[in-house]
Scaffold this active site. Structure first.
Site, PDB file in Angstrom:
ATOM      1  CG  ASP A   1       5.535   4.704   9.288  1.00  0.00           C
ATOM      2  OD1 ASP A   1       5.527   3.456   9.246  1.00  0.00           O
ATOM      3  OD2 ASP A   1       4.584   5.366   9.739  1.00  0.00           O
TER       4      ASP A   1
ATOM      5  NE  ARG B   1       7.986   5.590  -0.408  1.00  0.00           N
ATOM      6  CZ  ARG B   1       6.688   5.303  -0.618  1.00  0.00           C
ATOM      7  NH1 ARG B   1       6.175   5.299  -1.831  1.00  0.00           N
ATOM      8  NH2 ARG B   1       5.917   5.008   0.406  1.00  0.00           N
TER       9      ARG B   1
ATOM     10  CE  LYS C   1       3.730   6.059  -5.835  1.00  0.00           C
ATOM     11  NZ  LYS C   1       3.496   4.750  -5.228  1.00  0.00           N
TER      12      LYS C   1
ATOM     13  CG  PHE D   1       3.315  -0.150  -3.221  1.00  0.00           C
ATOM     14  CD1 PHE D   1       4.177   0.698  -3.888  1.00  0.00           C
ATOM     15  CD2 PHE D   1       3.095   0.078  -1.865  1.00  0.00           C
ATOM     16  CE1 PHE D   1       4.810   1.744  -3.227  1.00  0.00           C
ATOM     17  CE2 PHE D   1       3.731   1.119  -1.191  1.00  0.00           C
ATOM     18  CZ  PHE D   1       4.588   1.951  -1.881  1.00  0.00           C
TER      19      PHE D   1
ATOM     20  CB  SER E   1      11.166  -0.918   3.830  1.00  0.00           C
ATOM     21  OG  SER E   1       9.863  -1.277   3.405  1.00  0.00           O
TER      22      SER E   1
HETATM   23  O1  LIG Z   1       7.046  -0.786   7.540  1.00  0.00           O
HETATM   24  P1  LIG Z   1       7.647  -1.307   6.269  1.00  0.00           P
HETATM   25  O2  LIG Z   1       8.412  -2.571   6.432  1.00  0.00           O
HETATM   26  O3  LIG Z   1       8.439  -0.251   5.524  1.00  0.00           O
HETATM   27  O4  LIG Z   1       6.430  -1.691   5.253  1.00  0.00           O
HETATM   28  P2  LIG Z   1       4.879  -1.371   5.454  1.00  0.00           P
HETATM   29  O5  LIG Z   1       4.157  -1.809   4.238  1.00  0.00           O
HETATM   30  O6  LIG Z   1       4.410  -1.911   6.773  1.00  0.00           O
HETATM   31  O7  LIG Z   1       4.857   0.217   5.467  1.00  0.00           O
HETATM   32  P3  LIG Z   1       4.223   1.236   6.512  1.00  0.00           P
HETATM   33  O8  LIG Z   1       4.246   0.670   7.867  1.00  0.00           O
HETATM   34  O9  LIG Z   1       4.915   2.549   6.281  1.00  0.00           O
HETATM   35  O10 LIG Z   1       2.729   1.343   6.015  1.00  0.00           O
HETATM   36  C1  LIG Z   1       2.424   2.183   4.937  1.00  0.00           C
HETATM   37  C2  LIG Z   1       1.318   1.626   4.084  1.00  0.00           C
HETATM   38  O11 LIG Z   1       0.749   2.738   3.365  1.00  0.00           O
HETATM   39  C3  LIG Z   1       0.593   2.456   2.024  1.00  0.00           C
HETATM   40  N1  LIG Z   1       1.416   3.320   1.163  1.00  0.00           N
HETATM   41  C4  LIG Z   1       2.521   4.026   1.496  1.00  0.00           C
HETATM   42  N2  LIG Z   1       3.058   4.619   0.423  1.00  0.00           N
HETATM   43  C5  LIG Z   1       2.274   4.273  -0.607  1.00  0.00           C
HETATM   44  C6  LIG Z   1       2.323   4.542  -1.985  1.00  0.00           C
HETATM   45  O12 LIG Z   1       3.289   5.271  -2.523  1.00  0.00           O
HETATM   46  N3  LIG Z   1       1.374   4.029  -2.752  1.00  0.00           N
HETATM   47  C7  LIG Z   1       0.390   3.267  -2.235  1.00  0.00           C
HETATM   48  N4  LIG Z   1       0.276   2.934  -0.957  1.00  0.00           N
HETATM   49  C8  LIG Z   1       1.220   3.443  -0.139  1.00  0.00           C
HETATM   50  C9  LIG Z   1       1.092   1.034   1.782  1.00  0.00           C
HETATM   51  O13 LIG Z   1      -0.014   0.215   1.644  1.00  0.00           O
HETATM   52  C10 LIG Z   1       1.885   0.675   3.031  1.00  0.00           C
HETATM   53  O14 LIG Z   1       1.688  -0.653   3.381  1.00  0.00           O
HETATM   54 MG   LIG Z   2       5.153  -1.172   8.497  1.00  0.00          MG
END
Ligand SMILES: O=P(O)(O)OP(=O)(O)OP(=O)(O)OC[C@H]1O[C@@H](n2cnc3c(O)ncnc32)[C@H](O)[C@@H]1O
Ligand SMILES: [Mg+2]
Length: 198
Positions: free
Chosen positions: A75, A185, A179, A156, A14
């Site tokens: 993801d 997660r 959390k 975040f 990630s």
């Molecule tokens: O793909 P990677 O490199 O892992 O990083 P990314 O930020 O692009 O990750 P994703 O493609 O999985 O997009 C998921 C988005 O959903 C949101 N998200 C996922 N889990 C979250 C959480 O526990 N709390 C808040 N927002 C979350 C967060 O904003 C992420 O950017």
């Molecule tokens: Mg991503």
């Protein structure tokens, strides 16, 4: 039967610092040496699949091949009922190239408008891939509501507008350790541990 994870090193596939921190915390009890995709200068693959699992597997297999080490990808995203599941797999993309989550959260709120249904789920797909191509995938989920205005500075992404069912605080207000015990997660991670780490 799932393949057991017996190696000593693992790549967290990630580029999201918030996720890397959370996954690092979840992995801490297992005594595994973890690297992030950024530590190893691995590229960020384009997320071309249509499902959380599909995109997680695309990221895990790319990192496992690139690093020649097992890799764990996440993801995840927010699925809002009144928006027919959006932003879903597009949760990161709603924040644009500047990763502006204030804007993305406003988009969610504006989309719901005066709709009475404020329910949403956080979804997390975890994919563990080995360099030989073997993959194990898991999906976790947590139900809650979208609140407005946003509250709290922990976490975040969309955390400040997500209030888990049964709680009166958002993930922005809830302590990270709490959390980690109940999030989407944590749900996916518990499945991964039961299948591959026990
Ligand atoms: O793909 P990677 O490199 O892992 O990083 P990314 O930020 O692009 O990750 P994703 O493609 O999985 O997009 C998921 C988005 O959903 C949101 N998200 C996922 N889990 C979250 C959480 O526990 N709390 C808040 N927002 C979350 C967060 O904003 C992420 O950017
Ligand atoms: Mg991503």
């Amino acid at each position: 039967m799932a393949r057991r994870f017996t190696e000593k090193k693992l790549v967290i596939a990630s580029h999201n610092k918030g996720k890397i921190k959370e996954i690092g915390d979840l992995l801490a009890p297992f005594g595994i040496e973890v690297f992030s995709a950024g530590d190893l200068d691995l590229p960020e693959p384009e997320e071309t699949e249509k499902t959380f699992i599909g995109n997680a597997q695309l990221k895990s297999t790319a990192a496992a091949k690139g690093a020649n080490l097992p890799a764990l990808a996440d993801d995840s995203g927010l699925a809002v009922s009144a928006l027919d599941g959006a932003p879903g797999i597009y949760s990161a993309r709603w924040a644009g190239p500047d990763k502006d989550f204030d804007m993305a959260m406003e988009k969610v709120q504006n989309g719901i408008g005066s709709h009475p249904d404020r329910r949403a789920s956080f979804i997390c797909a975890l994919s563990l891939a080995w360099p030989d191509g073997h993959v194990e995938n898991f999906e976790g989920r947590l139900e809650g509501d979208i609140v407005w205005p946003k509250r709290g500075r922990h976490g975040f992404g969309y955390d400040p507008i997500f209030q888990p069912k049964g709680y009166d605080q958002t993930f922005g207000e809830i302590e990270p350790a709490i959390k980690h015990e109940m999030s989407h997660r944590a749900d996916a991670f518990a499945q991964l541990v039961a299948a591959c780490f026990k």
